[in-house]
Design a protein around this motif. Structure first.
Motif, short mmCIF file in Angstrom:
data_model
loop_
_atom_site.label_atom_id
_atom_site.label_comp_id
_atom_site.label_asym_id
_atom_site.label_seq_id
_atom_site.Cartn_x
_atom_site.Cartn_y
_atom_site.Cartn_z
N VAL A 413 -10.26 9.97 -2.39
CA VAL A 413 -9.73 11.33 -2.20
C VAL A 413 -9.59 11.59 -0.70
CG1 VAL A 413 -10.10 13.79 -2.57
CG2 VAL A 413 -10.82 12.15 -4.32
N GLY A 414 -8.32 11.66 -0.23
CA GLY A 414 -8.07 11.96 1.18
C GLY A 414 -8.21 10.74 2.07
N GLY A 415 -7.35 10.66 3.07
CA GLY A 415 -7.46 9.62 4.08
C GLY A 415 -6.71 8.35 3.76
N TRP A 416 -6.62 8.00 2.48
CA TRP A 416 -6.02 6.71 2.13
C TRP A 416 -4.52 6.67 2.39
CZ3 TRP A 416 -2.23 6.38 -1.58
CH2 TRP A 416 -2.12 7.41 -2.49
N GLN A 417 -3.81 7.79 2.21
CA GLN A 417 -2.36 7.81 2.47
C GLN A 417 -2.07 7.60 3.96
OE1 GLN A 417 -1.73 11.59 0.15
NE2 GLN A 417 0.14 10.52 -0.49
N GLU A 418 -2.84 8.28 4.81
CA GLU A 418 -2.69 8.10 6.25
C GLU A 418 -3.03 6.66 6.66
OE1 GLU A 418 -3.46 12.36 5.34
OE2 GLU A 418 -4.32 10.45 4.74
N PHE A 419 -4.04 6.09 5.99
CA PHE A 419 -4.43 4.70 6.25
C PHE A 419 -3.28 3.75 5.91
CE2 PHE A 419 -6.10 0.74 4.38
CZ PHE A 419 -6.80 0.22 5.46
N PHE A 420 -2.64 3.95 4.77
CA PHE A 420 -1.52 3.10 4.37
C PHE A 420 -0.34 3.25 5.35
CE2 PHE A 420 -3.86 2.29 0.65
CZ PHE A 420 -3.23 1.31 -0.10
N GLU A 421 -0.08 4.48 5.79
CA GLU A 421 1.01 4.71 6.75
C GLU A 421 0.71 4.04 8.09
OE1 GLU A 421 1.66 8.88 7.11
OE2 GLU A 421 2.30 9.14 5.03
N ALA A 422 -0.55 4.10 8.52
CA ALA A 422 -0.92 3.49 9.80
C ALA A 422 -0.75 1.97 9.78
CB ALA A 422 -2.37 3.84 10.14
N ASN A 423 -0.85 1.39 8.59
CA ASN A 423 -0.69 -0.06 8.45
C ASN A 423 0.72 -0.44 7.99
OD1 ASN A 423 -3.49 -1.24 8.97
ND2 ASN A 423 -3.97 0.31 7.43
N CYS A 424 1.63 0.54 8.00
CA CYS A 424 3.04 0.31 7.66
C CYS A 424 3.21 -0.31 6.28
CB CYS A 424 3.70 -0.59 8.71
SG CYS A 424 3.58 0.05 10.40
N VAL A 425 2.42 0.18 5.31
CA VAL A 425 2.51 -0.33 3.94
C VAL A 425 3.57 0.46 3.19
CG1 VAL A 425 1.26 -0.75 1.80
CG2 VAL A 425 0.07 -0.93 3.99
N GLU A 426 4.54 -0.26 2.64
CA GLU A 426 5.63 0.37 1.90
C GLU A 426 5.36 0.31 0.40
OE1 GLU A 426 9.26 -1.44 3.09
OE2 GLU A 426 9.07 -0.84 5.20
N LEU A 427 6.11 1.11 -0.34
CA LEU A 427 5.94 1.19 -1.78
C LEU A 427 6.14 -0.19 -2.41
CD1 LEU A 427 5.42 3.44 -3.88
CD2 LEU A 427 7.88 3.51 -4.29
N GLY A 428 5.18 -0.60 -3.25
CA GLY A 428 5.25 -1.89 -3.91
C GLY A 428 4.52 -3.00 -3.17
N GLU A 429 4.13 -2.77 -1.91
CA GLU A 429 3.42 -3.79 -1.14
C GLU A 429 1.92 -3.76 -1.45
OE1 GLU A 429 5.84 -4.80 2.90
OE2 GLU A 429 4.56 -3.03 2.98
N SER A 430 1.29 -4.93 -1.29
CA SER A 430 -0.16 -5.06 -1.51
C SER A 430 -0.84 -5.44 -0.21
CB SER A 430 -0.45 -6.13 -2.57
OG SER A 430 0.15 -5.82 -3.80
N ILE A 431 -2.08 -4.99 -0.05
CA ILE A 431 -2.87 -5.32 1.14
C ILE A 431 -4.24 -5.82 0.70
CG2 ILE A 431 -1.71 -3.69 2.68
CD1 ILE A 431 -4.04 -1.76 2.26
N ILE A 432 -4.84 -6.65 1.57
CA ILE A 432 -6.18 -7.18 1.31
C ILE A 432 -7.16 -6.50 2.25
CG2 ILE A 432 -7.63 -9.25 1.33
CD1 ILE A 432 -5.14 -10.86 0.71
N LEU A 433 -8.24 -5.96 1.70
CA LEU A 433 -9.27 -5.27 2.46
C LEU A 433 -10.61 -5.98 2.30
CD1 LEU A 433 -8.41 -1.61 1.34
CD2 LEU A 433 -7.53 -2.82 3.32
N LYS A 434 -11.43 -5.91 3.33
CA LYS A 434 -12.75 -6.52 3.30
C LYS A 434 -13.82 -5.43 3.32
CE LYS A 434 -15.82 -9.76 5.71
NZ LYS A 434 -15.98 -10.66 6.87
N LEU A 435 -14.79 -5.55 2.42
CA LEU A 435 -15.88 -4.59 2.34
C LEU A 435 -16.98 -4.95 3.32
CD1 LEU A 435 -17.29 -2.18 0.87
CD2 LEU A 435 -18.28 -3.90 -0.67
#
Length: 456
Positions: A413-435
């Motif tokens: 909830v919140g923050g994730w959309q801005e995070f995706f925009e900052a990483n230039c992620v477009e609709l349909g694209e996938s990203i790998i994140l490390k915990l």
């Protein structure tokens, strides 16, 4: 030198080192040389293996690669014939005392897990499921000229079987140490070998993998698209235990060494630092061990009065056997509940530290993004967890977690959309994140890379 031989049966933990018998060492080696390396060869491979010698008798660095390449297992018997100084020819016998036969396909060799002999090889694969006490999610690849020429890497059969990849044809991701990924094809040939192609040569070139080099790969994701991550040097592999023990500031985790004595005594000692940081000094009573499938065993947590050591017994040996924990290996446990009943959950080293998220129209339409249920359950992530997302520029984006009323799924909830925009992620694209855990209830999802679909 022809009659100078010694025999070595392989016992649990054999992959860490091998010791030359005292009698052989005293009679044929001691005082005759001061070499720090030994050379090993076998009829199963054209490679001569250089193995470091410590304390005159112990074969260490390089021995594990020799064992992995020859698919050595507990109960096998090795005959070492001294050829010159510290050079040995090794004959490989199975538990039946018959020489091990290695299968091969008509393809040229390009990987240590599928070794052809110099002479004609019988197509007689080794039987049995217990390959070795090495981490089943890892394998060592040999970058041979043939593998680069054919743009193809065969995967070891034991690795394929252990990770359920026998029927997994399709896409596979190769990820380098910086988390940049390449999309390749995972296929099978007519004789059942599983291999990677259409991009292997490009991956090697981009990451400096040299012909003749040995490189470790680890399966970090088994989902729809498997992910193999490169760990280029053996020193990195040796640091797994050290990295996992530190594992940021996550005091709820510790690394257990499954020693032969712990299995023999059916007891596991807990590290003092782990005990003190989680307030377990006086928590004698029941404790639950949970494996990665969620199956649990109830054991007793006790305290040794003479020295204050906290330990778990009885049932440790039964848990290891049922969960496939092998002697000589290291495994991470995480304390996921500190209430009336303590729960320690098994988390295979660094497995599932990575998660893939895809930006879909549904996410934007409903302003919601769910984390995979298996991922949140594995790591004990819930709405009480404080989470931050770290983008490619090092900027942090705080987000809140909410659980569904009718299920266990957790959404951001919140923050994730801005995070995706900052990483230039477009609709349909996938990203790998490390915990990355930063405390008992605080964690970071760090951007690694986009899932790159390269043109074949």
């Amino acid at each position: 030198m022809a009659n100078k031989r010694f025999f070595k049966p392989l016992l649990p933990g054999f992959h860490t080192h091998l010791t030359i018998p005292v009698a052989f060492f005293s009679k044929y080696i001691q005082g005759t040389n001061e070499q720090t390396a030994s050379k090993l060869r076998s009829d199963a491979s054209k490679i001569t293996w250089e193995v470091k010698i410590e304390d005159g008798r112990r074969l260490t660095d390089g021995w594990k690669e020799f064992a992995l390449a020859h698919d050595l297992r507990i109960g096998d018997i090795l005959i070492f014939r001294q050829e010159k100084d510290m050079s040995f020819h090794v004959t490989l016998l199975g538990p039946s005392c018959c020489e091990i036969q290695y299968e091969s396909c008509p393809e040229e060799e390009n990987n240590l897990g599928n070794i052809p002999k110099e002479k004609k090889v019988k197509k007689n694969p080794r039987k049995g499921t217990d390959s070795s006490s090495l981490d089943p999610s890892c394998f060592v690849a040999y970058v041979s000229p043939a593998s680069l020429r054919h743009d193809k890497l065969n995967l070891p059969r034991s690795f394929v079987r252990s990770n359920g990849l026998e029927t997994r044809c399709g896409e596979i991701l190769l990820m380098n140490k910086k988390c940049k990924s390449w999309t390749l094809a995972l296929k099978q040939d007519l004789c059942g070998s599983t291999y990677i192609r259409a991009g292997w040569r490009r991956f090697c070139s981009a990451n400096g993998l040299k012909t003749g080099g040995l490189y470790t790969f680890k399966l970090i994701q088994r989902g729809r698209t498997p992910v193999l991550r490169l760990s280029s040097t053996d020193s990195e592999k040796k640091n797994l235990k050290r990295d996992a023990e530190s594992t940021s500031l996550d005091h709820s985790c510790y690394v257990a060494n499954v020693t032969p004595s712990s299995l023999r005594e059916d007891r596991l000692n807990l590290p003092r630092s782990f005990v003190s940081k989680n307030g377990l000094e006086t928590r004698c009573g029941e404790i639950v061990l949970m494996n990665e499938k969620g199956t649990s065993w109830t054991l007793n947590l006790k305290r040794k009065n003479s020295c204050g050591t906290m330990y778990i017994t009885p049932g440790w040996k039964r848990f290891c056997k049922a969960s496939g924990l092998r002697a000589g290996s290291f495994y991470t446990f995480k304390l996921i509940r500190t209430g009336r009943t303590l729960v320690l959950r098994l988390s295979l080293q660094f497995q599932n530290k990575f998660v893939t998220l895809t930006l879909k129209p549904f996410n934007l339409k409903n302003y919601s993004l769910f984390l995979p249920l298996r991922f949140t359950r594995w790591h004990g992530i819930n709405e009480e967890t404080k989470m931050t997302m770290l983008d490619k520029n090092g900027v942090k984006w705080p987000t809140n977690l909410r659980s569904e009323k009718t299920g266990d799924r957790v959404r951001l909830v919140g923050g994730w959309q801005e995070f995706f925009e900052a990483n230039c992620v477009e609709l349909g694209e996938s990203i790998i994140l490390k915990l990355i855990w930063e405390g008992y209830k605080s964690c970071v999802l760090k951007f690694c890379s986009k899932v790159k679909h390269e043109t074949k």
